[in-house]
Design a protein around this motif. Structure first.
Motif, short mmCIF file in Angstrom:
data_model
loop_
_atom_site.label_atom_id
_atom_site.label_comp_id
_atom_site.label_asym_id
_atom_site.label_seq_id
_atom_site.Cartn_x
_atom_site.Cartn_y
_atom_site.Cartn_z
N GLY A 135 50.66 -23.67 42.98
CA GLY A 135 49.75 -23.83 44.11
C GLY A 135 50.44 -23.58 45.45
N VAL A 136 51.64 -24.12 45.62
CA VAL A 136 52.38 -23.93 46.88
C VAL A 136 52.67 -22.44 47.09
N LEU A 137 53.12 -21.76 46.03
CA LEU A 137 53.39 -20.32 46.14
C LEU A 137 52.11 -19.55 46.45
N SER A 138 51.01 -19.94 45.81
CA SER A 138 49.73 -19.26 46.04
C SER A 138 49.24 -19.46 47.46
N VAL A 139 49.48 -20.65 48.00
CA VAL A 139 49.10 -20.93 49.40
C VAL A 139 49.86 -19.99 50.34
N LEU A 140 51.15 -19.82 50.10
CA LEU A 140 51.96 -18.95 50.95
C LEU A 140 51.45 -17.52 50.94
N PHE A 141 51.21 -16.98 49.74
CA PHE A 141 50.74 -15.59 49.64
C PHE A 141 49.30 -15.45 50.12
N GLY A 142 48.46 -16.46 49.82
CA GLY A 142 47.07 -16.40 50.26
C GLY A 142 46.95 -16.47 51.77
N THR A 143 47.77 -17.33 52.40
CA THR A 143 47.76 -17.43 53.86
C THR A 143 48.20 -16.12 54.49
N GLY A 144 49.21 -15.49 53.91
CA GLY A 144 49.66 -14.19 54.42
C GLY A 144 48.57 -13.14 54.35
N MET A 145 47.80 -13.15 53.27
CA MET A 145 46.72 -12.17 53.12
C MET A 145 45.63 -12.40 54.16
N TYR A 146 45.27 -13.66 54.37
CA TYR A 146 44.23 -13.98 55.35
C TYR A 146 44.70 -13.74 56.78
N ALA A 147 46.01 -13.84 57.02
CA ALA A 147 46.54 -13.66 58.37
C ALA A 147 46.66 -12.19 58.75
N ALA A 148 46.51 -11.30 57.77
CA ALA A 148 46.65 -9.87 58.04
C ALA A 148 45.75 -9.37 59.17
N PRO A 149 44.48 -9.85 59.29
CA PRO A 149 43.61 -9.37 60.38
C PRO A 149 44.09 -9.70 61.78
N LEU A 150 45.12 -10.55 61.91
CA LEU A 150 45.60 -10.89 63.26
C LEU A 150 46.05 -9.65 64.02
N ALA A 151 46.64 -8.67 63.31
CA ALA A 151 47.07 -7.43 63.96
C ALA A 151 45.87 -6.67 64.51
N VAL A 152 44.78 -6.63 63.73
CA VAL A 152 43.56 -5.95 64.17
C VAL A 152 42.96 -6.69 65.36
N MET A 153 42.96 -8.03 65.31
CA MET A 153 42.40 -8.81 66.42
C MET A 153 43.20 -8.58 67.70
N VAL A 162 35.82 -3.06 69.41
CA VAL A 162 35.77 -3.54 68.02
C VAL A 162 35.42 -2.39 67.07
N GLU A 163 35.66 -1.17 67.53
CA GLU A 163 35.28 0.01 66.75
C GLU A 163 35.94 0.03 65.37
N TYR A 164 37.18 -0.45 65.29
CA TYR A 164 37.91 -0.42 64.02
C TYR A 164 38.00 -1.80 63.37
N MET A 165 37.06 -2.68 63.72
CA MET A 165 36.94 -3.98 63.07
C MET A 165 35.48 -4.17 62.67
N PRO A 166 35.08 -3.61 61.51
CA PRO A 166 33.67 -3.63 61.10
C PRO A 166 33.12 -5.05 61.00
N LEU A 201 38.88 -19.84 59.93
CA LEU A 201 39.27 -19.76 61.34
C LEU A 201 39.48 -18.32 61.79
N PHE A 202 40.20 -17.54 60.98
CA PHE A 202 40.47 -16.14 61.33
C PHE A 202 39.16 -15.34 61.38
N ALA A 203 38.27 -15.58 60.41
CA ALA A 203 37.01 -14.83 60.36
C ALA A 203 36.11 -15.20 61.53
N VAL A 204 36.06 -16.48 61.89
CA VAL A 204 35.28 -16.90 63.07
C VAL A 204 35.84 -16.23 64.31
N GLY A 205 37.16 -16.13 64.40
CA GLY A 205 37.78 -15.44 65.53
C GLY A 205 37.36 -13.98 65.61
#
Length: 254
Positions: A135-153, A162-166, A201-205
């Motif tokens: 679970g701890v390892l999955s949290v680390l990798f899952g958080t990284g995947m969800y944080a990926a949109p920060l670069a787009v934001m 927002v042309e490249y953020m559908p 939180l990331f999606a609401v942002g």
């Protein structure tokens, strides 16, 4: 009276559907790669990261690690197959150092998950310990995947576009994160709650940025179209002038 288990299952099924939409969203990109027989400038890292994330959650959902998690296995197993197909296309249509890099990363991920599974199953003798480690390892990798949109934001804020953020993908990510957060909270599961709570939180942002910069995006697109039209008209005028001059030269014997 509907039981908590029934509600949790229904939410999990909806979460499976929204997650499937997210997993299939890169299909147009890979159709382009397949048609052009080249990966161009596309990066394989997001797909390799998602593949690793899915493999870890499949391991987490196994009955010998965390019982009664079939919905976790079904969607992440499906995601694992889809991401593996994407990575396979990268291997087929990349060359040289890029292909070697993708292959080495893929082998490394499979070896890592295999090693974690072997160690957990042989050294941890209770469901609680196995769930905690994976679970701890999955949290680390899952958080990284969800944080990926920060670069787009960040790009959206810099360009005010927002042309490249559908919007569709942002909304799908929001619904997916809400479903899995609710799923985890009904029968509290910390390891599913953390990455999906952050995903909310990331999606609401993203949705908030879309609302803020929608008008400026339309203005930027309209300005670009006007500029393109002006360039096209200038080329037509230039071509017409050139043709007229050439015709006059022919008539005067030059």
């Amino acid at each position: 009276m509907v039981s908590a288990d029934t509600i949790r299952t229904a939410i999990g099924v909806i979460g499976n559907g929204t997650a499937l939409v997210l997993f299939l969203s890169p299909v147009p990109t890979f159709i382009r790669i397949w048609k052009k027989r080249a990966v161009e400038q596309y990066s394989p890292i997001p797909y390799l990261a998602t593949l690793l994330n899915c493999m870890m959650w499949v391991l987490y959902g196994l009955p010998v690690v965390h019982p009664h998690s079939m919905l976790v296995i079904t969607i992440n197993g499906t995601g694992m197959v889809i991401q593996l197909a994407y990575v396979t296309l990268f291997l087929l249509y990349s060359t040289g150092a890029t292909r070697r890099k993708v292959l080495l990363l893929l082998i490394g991920e499979v070896a890592f998950v295999g090693a974690v599974a072997a160690l957990v199953l042989s050294l941890a003798h209770t469901y609680e310990r196995r769930s905690m480690i994976v679970g701890v390892l999955s949290v680390l990798f899952g958080t990284g995947m969800y944080a990926a949109p920060l670069a787009v934001m960040k790009m959206v804020i810099q360009t005010k576009s927002v042309e490249y953020m559908p919007l569709f993908l942002s909304l799908a990510s929001l619904v997916n994160s809400i479903c899995w957060t609710a799923y985890a909270l009904i029968k509290f599961d910390l390891y599913i709650t953390i990455p999906n709570g952050l995903g909310v939180l990331f999606a609401v942002g993203q949705v908030a940025l879309y609302a803020i910069y929608y008008k400026s995006t339309q203005q930027i697109i309209e300005a670009r179209k006007r500029k393109a039209d002006q360039v096209a008209m200038t080329e037509v005028v230039v071509d017409g002038t050139t043709t007229t001059r050439a015709s006059n030269n022919n008539n005067t014997g030059y």
